[in-house]
Structures are given as structure tokens and as C-alpha cells.
Design a protein around this motif. Structure first.
Motif, short mmCIF file in Angstrom:
data_model
loop_
_atom_site.label_atom_id
_atom_site.label_comp_id
_atom_site.label_asym_id
_atom_site.label_seq_id
_atom_site.Cartn_x
_atom_site.Cartn_y
_atom_site.Cartn_z
N TYR A 199 -41.69 -12.27 16.02
CA TYR A 199 -41.67 -12.72 14.62
C TYR A 199 -42.70 -12.03 13.72
CZ TYR A 199 -38.76 -16.19 16.80
OH TYR A 199 -37.78 -16.79 17.53
N ASN A 200 -43.00 -10.76 13.99
CA ASN A 200 -43.78 -9.97 13.04
C ASN A 200 -42.81 -9.21 12.17
OD1 ASN A 200 -46.29 -10.68 14.13
ND2 ASN A 200 -46.04 -9.13 15.74
N PHE A 201 -42.18 -9.91 11.21
CA PHE A 201 -41.10 -9.26 10.46
C PHE A 201 -41.59 -8.12 9.59
CE2 PHE A 201 -39.13 -13.30 11.60
CZ PHE A 201 -37.94 -12.83 12.13
N GLY A 202 -42.78 -8.30 8.98
CA GLY A 202 -43.32 -7.22 8.14
C GLY A 202 -43.58 -5.97 8.96
N TYR A 203 -44.21 -6.15 10.12
CA TYR A 203 -44.53 -5.00 10.96
C TYR A 203 -43.24 -4.37 11.49
CZ TYR A 203 -47.18 -2.21 14.30
OH TYR A 203 -47.73 -1.16 14.99
N GLY A 204 -42.28 -5.20 11.85
CA GLY A 204 -40.99 -4.69 12.29
C GLY A 204 -40.34 -3.82 11.23
N ALA A 205 -40.39 -4.30 9.97
CA ALA A 205 -39.80 -3.53 8.87
C ALA A 205 -40.51 -2.19 8.72
CB ALA A 205 -39.88 -4.32 7.57
N THR A 206 -41.83 -2.20 8.94
CA THR A 206 -42.59 -0.94 8.85
C THR A 206 -42.08 0.05 9.89
OG1 THR A 206 -44.46 -2.36 8.34
CG2 THR A 206 -44.93 -0.03 8.68
N ILE A 207 -41.84 -0.45 11.09
CA ILE A 207 -41.29 0.43 12.13
C ILE A 207 -39.92 0.96 11.69
CG2 ILE A 207 -40.50 0.53 14.53
CD1 ILE A 207 -42.50 -1.75 15.12
N GLY A 208 -39.12 0.07 11.08
CA GLY A 208 -37.81 0.49 10.59
C GLY A 208 -37.91 1.60 9.56
N VAL A 209 -38.89 1.48 8.65
CA VAL A 209 -39.07 2.52 7.64
C VAL A 209 -39.40 3.85 8.32
CG1 VAL A 209 -40.51 3.29 5.70
CG2 VAL A 209 -39.79 0.90 5.85
N VAL A 210 -40.26 3.80 9.34
CA VAL A 210 -40.61 5.04 10.04
C VAL A 210 -39.38 5.63 10.73
CG1 VAL A 210 -42.04 6.05 11.86
CG2 VAL A 210 -42.99 4.32 10.35
N ILE A 211 -38.55 4.76 11.33
CA ILE A 211 -37.32 5.26 11.97
C ILE A 211 -36.46 5.99 10.94
CG2 ILE A 211 -35.15 4.61 13.10
CD1 ILE A 211 -36.57 2.23 14.30
N LEU A 212 -36.31 5.36 9.77
CA LEU A 212 -35.49 5.95 8.71
C LEU A 212 -36.05 7.31 8.30
CD1 LEU A 212 -33.12 5.20 6.75
CD2 LEU A 212 -34.87 4.51 5.14
N ILE A 213 -37.36 7.34 8.03
CA ILE A 213 -37.98 8.60 7.56
C ILE A 213 -37.88 9.67 8.63
CG2 ILE A 213 -40.17 9.67 6.90
CD1 ILE A 213 -40.89 6.96 5.58
N LEU A 214 -38.23 9.30 9.88
CA LEU A 214 -38.20 10.31 10.95
C LEU A 214 -36.79 10.86 11.16
CD1 LEU A 214 -40.60 9.06 13.76
CD2 LEU A 214 -40.82 11.07 12.30
N SER A 215 -35.79 9.98 11.12
CA SER A 215 -34.45 10.52 11.38
C SER A 215 -33.98 11.40 10.22
CB SER A 215 -33.46 9.42 11.74
OG SER A 215 -33.24 8.60 10.64
N LEU A 216 -34.35 11.04 8.98
CA LEU A 216 -33.97 11.91 7.86
C LEU A 216 -34.66 13.27 7.99
CD1 LEU A 216 -33.88 9.51 4.79
CD2 LEU A 216 -31.98 10.47 6.09
N ILE A 217 -35.98 13.26 8.28
CA ILE A 217 -36.71 14.52 8.40
C ILE A 217 -36.12 15.36 9.53
CG2 ILE A 217 -38.93 15.54 9.05
CD1 ILE A 217 -40.31 13.24 7.65
N THR A 218 -35.85 14.71 10.68
CA THR A 218 -35.32 15.45 11.82
C THR A 218 -34.00 16.13 11.47
OG1 THR A 218 -36.27 13.74 13.19
CG2 THR A 218 -34.79 15.27 14.27
N VAL A 219 -33.13 15.39 10.78
CA VAL A 219 -31.83 15.97 10.43
C VAL A 219 -32.01 17.14 9.46
CG1 VAL A 219 -29.68 15.51 9.21
CG2 VAL A 219 -30.52 13.89 10.89
N LEU A 220 -32.91 16.98 8.48
CA LEU A 220 -33.14 18.07 7.53
C LEU A 220 -33.67 19.31 8.24
CD1 LEU A 220 -34.61 16.32 4.36
CD2 LEU A 220 -32.38 17.41 4.67
N ILE A 221 -34.66 19.13 9.12
CA ILE A 221 -35.23 20.27 9.84
C ILE A 221 -34.15 20.94 10.69
CG2 ILE A 221 -36.84 20.93 11.69
CD1 ILE A 221 -38.76 18.85 10.63
#
Lengths: 280, 297
Positions: free
Chosen positions: B263-285
Motif C-alpha cells: 500500500y505505498n501507492f505514491g511510491y508505486g506510481a513513481t516506479i510506474g513513471v520510471v517504467i514509462l520513461i525508460l520504455s519510451l527512451i529505450t524504444v527511441l534509442i
């Protein structure tokens, strides 16, 4: 002479990995069917061989003692509702994007398509609270709505590309005959798109039937468990109860509808999935 | 079509608006809202949601587990891309170039795991790796390699590599079909020309087949990367739950644990943001790296 021997050797050489991989794919699946017919004692003494006798006790146990009947029912409900909702939502949008000229249609299409590539796991946290606010958490209808929206981009993609191949003259003459655009969509375009509708619906149905993670997050009570959750539950319980036979029986129940659909629509499913990947 | 502008717009609205509203509520809003949540400390009840700025992001850097989950994700990405591409290219070439009678059988069989539920795949493979009953250990003992037998999924060093094989097993068919599609579009005349020039089969593969199916290879690699980064946590969740001792947690399964188990929803969302950013960067590269022009002969 030399030329003829070499290809024959190569050909057999290349067949070996093909045969091995085919065994690697089929054996675990067949083994699962066989396991579902074995008693637990036999699974222990002879895990990978043929059963001594066929007994369907595992299926009866799974069905009655482990509530697989409820889960099958829940999965069917969610799958059918999800499939129907996806179509109702996707058909008009696909038609408008493909056939009606309006500003922003390109952008709208891009928005839908790019959603196919975005990791939705971030969205699941707010979605959890959203469903809670709507009283749709731990609710099969809520899950079906979430499923339908998740397959919307793919469905719109398949339907627009198919509608592009329908001749425009048909709509024009229907419109001359006084049919409204609503009538054209319902009576002309929808029936003509049957092929694409069937393909995309089968693929959505398999997707919803197999889905596990969203169900894990958005469903809570055991009476609402879909098949994936119920099997996962039986699997973790089996660590203690050793009810492996029941587990295999429920896995078999889960996979049989997929095998039947694959047997009938193999070409369409394969084609639909490769085309879905190509747009990526 | 004979109709007034107004009628046209009413019809357009009828077609587009309801769908788009639902799409916005259930897809767009949650994504942006997830980003917003990442700036809060929040255990789920509305009363104790506290704005903490970038603290969740700072916490990511101090988290001993999170960097490992990123590594695990990319380990799976790299091993899956290599494994699937080598096998899929091999099978695709074998099935198209060697005119084997039973080729359709292989196509149908190899593709089937692609439409199997991850739950079924995960549980089947958990059994294959089972320390006492499993096929892997029995096979090793049968071949006299008993000392290689180990509790694959219970071993910190072997659990993550053990997840690669089921993923390859499940994914290969789709990419094989994609590549077969590419190969059958290559005109026969190229091979005939290559043969006249004295190229053997191996040279033909490298000089003709591979360059001409490059678009399909590129799409396959991108697709494997995207689906792995966006979905590998499902098989992790089913087969190991992130264990033993966090050695198989990927970003997505760690997010699930933080948000929905602890139930650390804020921290979980932070991890989600990193997943989103990393996958976008990876695809662009990746798209940049693979920008090899289409070959034309």
C-alpha cells in the motif's frame, strides 16, 4: 553426385531442431492433459509418463470442490461482455476515422494507436481508485469495461484498415437511396466488415479469457475470481495440499476453449496477431 | 453525401465522443493521474495523502532493490531478443527455403504458445523446473549430469535466467510468422541471380535474405523490447513472485508489490513513471540505432 548428397544431409540436419522444438512445445501441453487424468499418488511416482488408467475425478474435484464452475462462469461473462463492449465502442469510431473527413482525425488515430505501446501498469494504480469511486471495484462489469478499453486501440486499428478496403460506391448509393449515416454504419458498413469483426473479436476474446494481472488487481472476492485467478489460487494452495491433479484439471479447463478457437480460426488468429505487431 | 454540416457534426459526435470519453477516463486520465500520484506519500485512504514533491524519486535512488529490478528487466530484454531472434530467423528460413512437406504443422504448433494464458505457461514451466518432479532435473539425472540439477526457481543465481526459456518458448511463433511473411515477399529472382554469381546457401542467407527482411527483423526486435518492458512482470509474478530474495523482481512486479501489497501507492506510481520513461527512451534509442535504410537491389 556430390551436389545431390549435400542438400539431403542438410535437410535432415535442419529437421532435427524443428522436431525438437515441436516436442518442446507439445510435450508440456500433452503432459498437462495426461496429468489431469492421473491420481496425485501417480503424479508423484511417475510424473512424466502415461497414466495407468483414465479417471476424471480431478475434473469433478476442480469443478465442485474448488469452485472452478464459478470461475468459468465469471470468465465467460467478462469475456463476452468485454468482447461486445469493445465492438460497440470501436465500430463507430473506426468508421468515422476511416471514412468521414474532419479536422484532427489523424491526431485522434495517432492517440489511439500510441496507447498500444504505452505501459499501462502506471495507470493501474489510479484506475484502482477510479473503479472504487465508481463502485466497480471487485465487479465483473467493471473488469469487462477495463478490458474493453484496453483492447480498443488494437480493435480500432484492425477495423479502420479493413474498412479502407470497402468500396465507397456502396455508401454513396445507399445515401442516394435516402439512408442516413447511422443507417449506413449499421446496415452497410457493419455487415460488410464481418470478417474483420470476427477476427478481432476472437483475438479480444482470447485476450480477455487469458488475462490475469488486471483481474488480480481489480477483483478481490473469491466468488468473483476469473479462471486465471482461480488457477493461481489452486496452484499456491497445491504447495500444501499437493492437489496437483486438480490443478492440471483446471489448467486443462482453461486451455480447451483456446485450443478449439485456434483449431477453427488458426489462420485468422495468426494473421491478426502478426498484423497487429507490424504496426508497432 | 447530401447532408447539412450540422447533421454531419452530430453524426461525428455520435461516433467519436462516447468512445473517446470512456477512453479518456480509463486510459488517459489514469496515466496522467499516475504521474501526479508520484509526488505524494499515500497509503490509499483519502485522508492521509501528503504532497512530498520529489521525495519518492529520491527514494528510488536509495532503494537497494529498485536498481536491481531495472537490471533484471534489461537482462530479460537482451536475452529474449537474442534467443527469440536467433531461433525465429532459423525456423523461418528453414521452413521457407527447404520446402519441407510438414512445414504447416510446425507453423501451427510453434505459434500456439503465443495465445496461451501466461498463467498456464507459468504454472507448466514451474513444474518443468520443479526440483524433485521436474523435467529439467530428471533429464539431467537421466543424462548422468545429476550434479547440475538444482532447484532452478529457488536458486538466487538461476531463478532469473530460468524465466528466459519460458518467455522464448511462449513468444517465438509470432516472430517466426512475421519473418516468414518477410521472406516469402523476397522475389525468387534474387536467389537465382545470387546462385549464378556462385553464392552458396550461407552467403545467400547473409547477402540476400537478411538485408531484405531487415524491416521485419527491426519490427520484431522493437516488439519484443516493448512487450518485455511492459509485460514481463506477469510471468515473474506467477512463477516466482519476485523471489527468492528479490532476485527476479522486475520493475512491474516491484510496482505491484509496493502499491498493491504494501500500500505505498505514491511510491508505486513513481516506479510506474520510471517504467514509462525508460520504455519510451529505450524504444527511441532502438529506433535510432536500427535506422538502417531499406536495401534495394
Amino acid at each position: 553426385m556430390k551436389k545431390k548428397v549435400r542438400p539431403a544431409v542438410i535437410r535432415t540436419g535442419i529437421r532435427i531442431p524443428l522436431i525438437l522444438w515441436a516436442i518442446a512445445v507439445l510435450y508440456p501441453i500433452i503432459w498437462m492433459f495426461i496429468g489431469s487424468l492421473k491420481s496425485n499418488a501417480e503424479i508423484y511416482s511417475n510424473p512424466w509418463g502415461l497414466p495407468e488408467s483414465f479417471n476424471f475425478q480431478n475434473f469433478i474435484d476442480a469443478w465442485t470442490n474448488y469452485n472452478i464452475d464459478t470461475s468459468v462462469f465469471n470468465s465467460v461473462i467478462v469475456t463476452v461482455m468485454g468482447m461486445f463492449l469493445t465492438l460497440v465502442l470501436a465500430l463507430p469510431t473506426a468508421y468515422a476515422i476511416e471514412r468521414i473527413k474532419f479536422k484532427g482525425s489523424g491526431i485522434l488515430f495517432t492517440v489511439y494507436i500510441s496507447a498500444m505501446m504505452i505501459p499501462m501498469v502506471l495507470g493501474w494504480i489510479p484506475l484502482f481508485f477510479l473503479l472504487m469511486d465508481f463502485n466497480l471495484l471487485d465487479n465483473l462489469f467493471g473488469l469487462a469495461v477495463v478490458y474493453a478499453i484496453s483492447q480498443l486501440p488494437f480493435t480500432i486499428f484492425v477495423l479502420t484498415s479493413f474498412m479502407g478496403t470497402i468500396p465507397k460506391e456502396l455508401e454513396e448509393s445507399a445515401s442516394m437511396d435516402g439512408l442516413s449515416p447511422y443507417g449506413i454504419l449499421l446496415r452497410i458498413i457493419t455487415p460488410l466488415s464481418t470478417t474483420a469483426i470476427i477476427t478481432v473479436s476472437i483475438m479480444n476474446a482470447i485476450q480477455f479469457w487469458n488475462e490475469y494481472f488486471m483481474a488480480l488487481i481489480f477483483l478481490q472476492s473469491r466468488t468473483n475470481y476469473t479462471l486465471g485467478l482461480a488457477i493461481d489460487f489452486i496452484s499456491s494452495e497445491a504447495q500444501y495440499t499437493n492437489a496437483w491433479g486438480t490443478l492440471f484439471a483446471s489448467l486443462t479447463i482453461a486451455i480447451i476453449p483456446v485450443i478449439i478457437l485456434y483449431a477453427i480460426f488458426q489462420k485468422r488468429i495468426a494473421k491478426g496477431m502478426t498484423e497487429g505487431a507490424i504496426k508497432g | 453525401m447530401v447532408q447539412s454540416k450540422k447533421q454531419k457534426y452530430v453524426f461525428l459526435a455520435f461516433c467519436l465522443v462516447p468512445t473517446f470519453i470512456l477512453f479518456s477516463i480509463f486510459t488517459l486520465y489514469p496515466l496522467f493521474s499516475g504521474l501526479y500520484f508520484s509526488f505524494f506519500e499515500w497509503s490509499g485512504s483519502s485522508s492521509n495523502r501528503e504532497f512530498i514533491g520529489l521525495s519518492n524519486y529520491e527514494r528510488l535512488f536509495q532503494d537497494k532493490i529498485f536498481p536491481r529490478t531495472i537490471l533484471h528487466d534489461y537482462f530479460l530484454v537482451v536475452t529474449k531478443v537474442i534467443g527469440i531472434m536467433i531461433l525465429a530467423i532459423f525456423f523461418a528460413v528453414a521452413l521457407t527455403q527447404l520446402k519441407i512437406k510438414e512445414a504447416p504443422f510446425y507453423r501451427v504448433v510453434f505459434f500456439f504458445p503465443n495465445i496461451m494464458s501466461v498463467v498456464v505457461i507459468g504454472i507448466l514451466w514451474t513444474f518443468i523446473y520443479n526440483p524433485s518432479l521436474g523435467l529439467v532435473n530428471s533429464g539431467l539425472e537421466f543424462m548422468g549430469l545429476g550434479e547440475w540439477a538444482r532447484p532452478w526457481l529457488g536458486d538466487e543465481n538461476w531463478a532469473l535466467p530460468s524465466l528466459v526459456l519460458p518467455s522464448i518458448w511462449a513468444g517465438i511463433g509470432l516472430f517466426m510468422l512475421l519473418l516468414i511473411g518477410g521472406i516469402s515477399n523476397v522475389s525468387k529472382s534474387y536467389y537465382e541471380a545470387a546462385e549464378i554469381d556462385g553464392a552458396n546457401e550461407w552467403q545467400q542467407f547473409w547477402k540476400v535474405t537478411l538485408p531484405l527482411i531487415w524491416p521485419q527483423i527491426k519490427i520484431s526486435i522493437l516488439y519484443i523490447v516493448i512487450t518485455t518492458l511492459n509485460g514481463s512482470f506477469i510471468i515473474v509474478q506467477i512463477m516466482t513472485g519476485g523471489g527468492p530474495n528479490n532476485s527476479t523482481h522486475v520493475m512491474g512486479s516491484y510496482l505491484y508489490q509496493q502499491a498493491f501489497v504494501q500500500y505505498n501507492f505514491g511510491y508505486g506510481a513513481t516506479i510506474g513513471v520510471v517504467i514509462l520513461i525508460l520504455s519510451l527512451i529505450t524504444v527511441l534509442i532502438l529506433q535510432f540505432l536500427m535506422k538502417r535504410e531499406k536495401v534495394q537491389y
